[in-house]
Design an enzyme around this catalytic site. Structure first.
Site, mmCIF file in Angstrom:
data_model
loop_
_atom_site.group_PDB
_atom_site.id
_atom_site.type_symbol
_atom_site.label_atom_id
_atom_site.label_comp_id
_atom_site.label_asym_id
_atom_site.label_seq_id
_atom_site.Cartn_x
_atom_site.Cartn_y
_atom_site.Cartn_z
ATOM 1 N N ASN A 189 -44.996 8.074 -83.699
ATOM 2 C CA ASN A 189 -45.101 9.471 -83.256
ATOM 3 C C ASN A 189 -45.393 9.574 -81.764
ATOM 4 O OD1 ASN A 189 -47.743 8.719 -83.128
ATOM 5 N ND2 ASN A 189 -48.554 10.439 -84.296
ATOM 6 N N LEU A 190 -45.282 8.474 -81.055
ATOM 7 C CA LEU A 190 -45.419 8.435 -79.588
ATOM 8 C C LEU A 190 -46.796 8.929 -79.130
ATOM 9 C CD1 LEU A 190 -41.841 9.746 -78.673
ATOM 10 C CD2 LEU A 190 -42.631 7.379 -78.575
ATOM 11 N N ALA A 205 -49.233 1.445 -86.895
ATOM 12 C CA ALA A 205 -49.612 2.747 -86.353
ATOM 13 C C ALA A 205 -51.098 3.021 -86.567
ATOM 14 C CB ALA A 205 -48.774 3.839 -87.019
ATOM 15 N N SER A 262 -58.513 -6.673 -87.410
ATOM 16 C CA SER A 262 -59.037 -7.068 -86.099
ATOM 17 C C SER A 262 -60.235 -7.982 -86.262
ATOM 18 C CB SER A 262 -59.467 -5.803 -85.359
ATOM 19 O OG SER A 262 -60.272 -6.117 -84.256
ATOM 20 N N TYR A 322 -63.931 2.790 -84.905
ATOM 21 C CA TYR A 322 -62.701 1.978 -84.898
ATOM 22 C C TYR A 322 -62.876 0.756 -85.811
ATOM 23 C CZ TYR A 322 -59.693 -1.836 -83.400
ATOM 24 O OH TYR A 322 -58.851 -2.908 -83.401
ATOM 25 N N LYS A 331 -61.041 -0.449 -89.616
ATOM 26 C CA LYS A 331 -60.398 -1.725 -89.960
ATOM 27 C C LYS A 331 -61.052 -2.327 -91.217
ATOM 28 C CE LYS A 331 -57.315 -1.514 -86.879
ATOM 29 N NZ LYS A 331 -55.931 -1.232 -87.291
ATOM 30 N N ARG A 342 -71.655 -3.994 -71.018
ATOM 31 C CA ARG A 342 -71.055 -2.831 -71.663
ATOM 32 C C ARG A 342 -71.651 -2.716 -73.066
ATOM 33 N NH1 ARG A 342 -64.557 -2.588 -72.498
ATOM 34 N NH2 ARG A 342 -64.984 -4.338 -73.892
HETATM 35 C C1 UD1 Z 1 -62.043 -4.618 -78.354
HETATM 36 C C2 UD1 Z 1 -62.303 -4.760 -79.837
HETATM 37 C C3 UD1 Z 1 -61.078 -5.271 -80.532
HETATM 38 C C4 UD1 Z 1 -59.912 -4.363 -80.232
HETATM 39 C C5 UD1 Z 1 -59.702 -4.359 -78.740
HETATM 40 C C6 UD1 Z 1 -58.514 -3.474 -78.398
HETATM 41 C C7 UD1 Z 1 -64.550 -5.292 -80.548
HETATM 42 C C8 UD1 Z 1 -65.593 -6.340 -80.640
HETATM 43 N N1 UD1 Z 1 -63.409 -5.676 -80.028
HETATM 44 O O1 UD1 Z 1 -61.914 -5.927 -77.841
HETATM 45 O O2 UD1 Z 1 -61.286 -5.288 -81.909
HETATM 46 O O3 UD1 Z 1 -58.759 -4.831 -80.897
HETATM 47 O O4 UD1 Z 1 -60.887 -3.870 -78.109
HETATM 48 O O5 UD1 Z 1 -58.869 -2.226 -77.985
HETATM 49 O O6 UD1 Z 1 -64.735 -4.173 -80.933
HETATM 50 N N2 UD1 Z 1 -64.368 -6.633 -69.742
HETATM 51 C C9 UD1 Z 1 -64.859 -6.613 -68.439
HETATM 52 N N3 UD1 Z 1 -64.430 -5.631 -67.622
HETATM 53 C C10 UD1 Z 1 -63.539 -4.664 -67.999
HETATM 54 C C11 UD1 Z 1 -63.035 -4.703 -69.324
HETATM 55 C C12 UD1 Z 1 -63.476 -5.701 -70.172
HETATM 56 O O7 UD1 Z 1 -65.670 -7.459 -68.053
HETATM 57 O O8 UD1 Z 1 -63.210 -3.780 -67.196
HETATM 58 C C13 UD1 Z 1 -64.800 -7.720 -70.633
HETATM 59 C C14 UD1 Z 1 -65.504 -7.227 -71.891
HETATM 60 O O9 UD1 Z 1 -66.881 -7.113 -71.661
HETATM 61 C C15 UD1 Z 1 -65.154 -8.334 -72.873
HETATM 62 C C16 UD1 Z 1 -63.789 -8.826 -72.423
HETATM 63 O O10 UD1 Z 1 -63.636 -8.378 -71.086
HETATM 64 O O11 UD1 Z 1 -66.050 -9.392 -72.744
HETATM 65 C C17 UD1 Z 1 -62.656 -8.273 -73.267
HETATM 66 O O12 UD1 Z 1 -62.792 -6.873 -73.346
HETATM 67 P P1 UD1 Z 1 -61.638 -5.928 -73.934
HETATM 68 O O13 UD1 Z 1 -60.334 -6.314 -73.345
HETATM 69 O O14 UD1 Z 1 -62.105 -4.514 -73.764
HETATM 70 O O15 UD1 Z 1 -61.549 -6.300 -75.470
HETATM 71 P P2 UD1 Z 1 -62.714 -6.414 -76.578
HETATM 72 O O16 UD1 Z 1 -63.838 -5.497 -76.280
HETATM 73 O O17 UD1 Z 1 -63.010 -7.855 -76.763
#
Ligand code: UD1
Length: 337
Positions: free
Chosen positions: A34-35, A83, A126, A151, A155, A294
């Site tokens: 559904n975009l 989806a 996930s 979220y 799952k 975070r």
């Molecule tokens: C989260 C969800 C995962 C979901 C995914 C997609 C959890 C535990 N994980 O993954 O199930 O499929 O999102 O939306 O709920 N980070 C930084 N700086 C940033 C962004 C991220 O340091 O600007 C770090 C985060 O702290 C983390 C790592 O990068 O350690 C990965 O983060 P991210 O890509 O957001 O994925 P998850 O949080 O692991």
């Protein structure tokens, strides 16, 4: 005649790559999307790779009339149900929207499948279901933890719903770790709307000059360099895992009706290791600073892949360097458009 596979969310990040891999494996993908978090440009990417546009219906899977008609018209052998919404933070702000889309959406798909006599499903779960695990790597048998976000809850609920329907529905439940990368030709990739939440799109947009600086969320965790560890997986490897799962379903090779697999590489990398790999592979600096933790971040999680390697016969082939290269090439392609 080619076996048809209905792909919900087939224009999304993982869905679009899977559509291409399904075609290459000899299946005919049919797309419903559904975009809401994808764009028609993904269809252009698919067409450039496979030479034509697969059948596509612009609709929500909650529209059971449209979904039923699509199934009646095409009689797919299996459904891959991508989806769903996937932003952890957004799910905290809009929980009802997440339950409606992710849980009611799955129920709609199952109701239509049952009514139309379709019993093969691949479901996107996930690693979030493991929460902060007591031990790494995590096995499929590692106990799940209470969900940290709506979220994550959607799952977990999805898995429960599918287990409860295993009497008639054969499910390949795939627990994805952290999907990144893009098609090696840069014809397909991730299209985050607005400011990205995830590490890689934020990183590539920073290097492209669209963001000032990447913030590393905390460097005081109990890990070798103090930053969080994840199992990053190339989206092409993930797409290929879906093809294996579909083959297992349509060839009736399942040992149990509900089968669960970790889809990761089995390797954990810290945020700083990811940044270093990106810089080395692309020979370009990533402007970054260390910021506060975070809320809700898991410290470390990566997959034990023994089961998926041995039972599904799938192993991730692409390394972190390739993920970094393809992610950057995709960002460069987006800049050109
Ligand atoms: C989260 C969800 C995962 C979901 C995914 C997609 C959890 C535990 N994980 O993954 O199930 O499929 O999102 O939306 O709920 N980070 C930084 N700086 C940033 C962004 C991220 O340091 O600007 C770090 C985060 O702290 C983390 C790592 O990068 O350690 C990965 O983060 P991210 O890509 O957001 O994925 P998850 O949080 O692991």
């Amino acid at each position: 005649m080619k076996k048809k596979i209905l792909v919900t969310g087939g224009l999304g990040f993982i869905g679009s790559h899977t559509v291409v891999c399904l075609h290459e494996a000899g299946f005919e993908p049919i797309i419903i999307d559904n975009l809401s978090n994808s764009q028609m440009s993904a269809m252009g990417g698919i067409k450039s790779l496979i030479g034509f546009e697969p059948t596509f219906v612009n609709a929500n899977v909650n529209d059971t009339e449209v979904l039923s008609q699509l199934i009646i018209d095409h009689k797919p052998e299996a459904i891959i149900h991508f989806a769903a919404f996937k932003a952890v933070g957004e799910s905290v702000e809009k929980p009802l929207m997440y339950y409606e889309n992710n849980v009611v959406g799955l129920i709609s798909v199952l109701e239509v499948m049952k009514a139309q006599g379709i019993s093969n499903l691949v479901f996107s779960s996930s690693c979030t279901v493991y929460g902060e695990p007591d031990q790494v790597p995590v096995l499929e048998t590692t106990p799940t933890k209470p969900a940290q976000s709506p979220y994550g809850a959607t799952k977990q609920m999805g898995e429960i719903i599918l287990k409860d329907n295993a009497s008639w529905c054969k499910t390949q439940c795939l627990r994805y770790f952290n999907p990144i990368g893009a098609h090696p030709t840069a014809a397909l990739g991730e299209l985050p709307l607005g400011i990205p939440n995830n590490l890689i799109p934020y990183l590539t947009q920073t290097v492209a000059g669209l963001r000032n600086e990447l913030t590393v969320f905390g460097n005081d965790y109990d890990t070798p360099d103090g930053t969080c560890i994840r199992d990053y997986i190339h989206v092409m490897d993930l797409a290929e895992a879906h093809v294996k799962a579909v083959e297992r379903l349509v060839q009736n090779k399942q040992e149990e009706n509900f089968e669960l697999f970790n889809i990761g590489t089995g390797n954990g990398f810290s945020v700083l290791e990811v940044i270093q790999s990106f810089e080395k592979e692309n020979n370009i600096q990533v402007p970054h600073k260390i910021g506060p933790r975070r809320a809700g971040d898991v410290v470390k999680v990566w997959a034990d892949t023994t089961k998926v390697n041995n039972v599904l016969g799938w192993t991730a082939k692409r390394g972190l360097d390739e993920m970094m290269r393809d992610s950057w090439n995709w960002q460069l392609k987006l800049q050109k458009n």
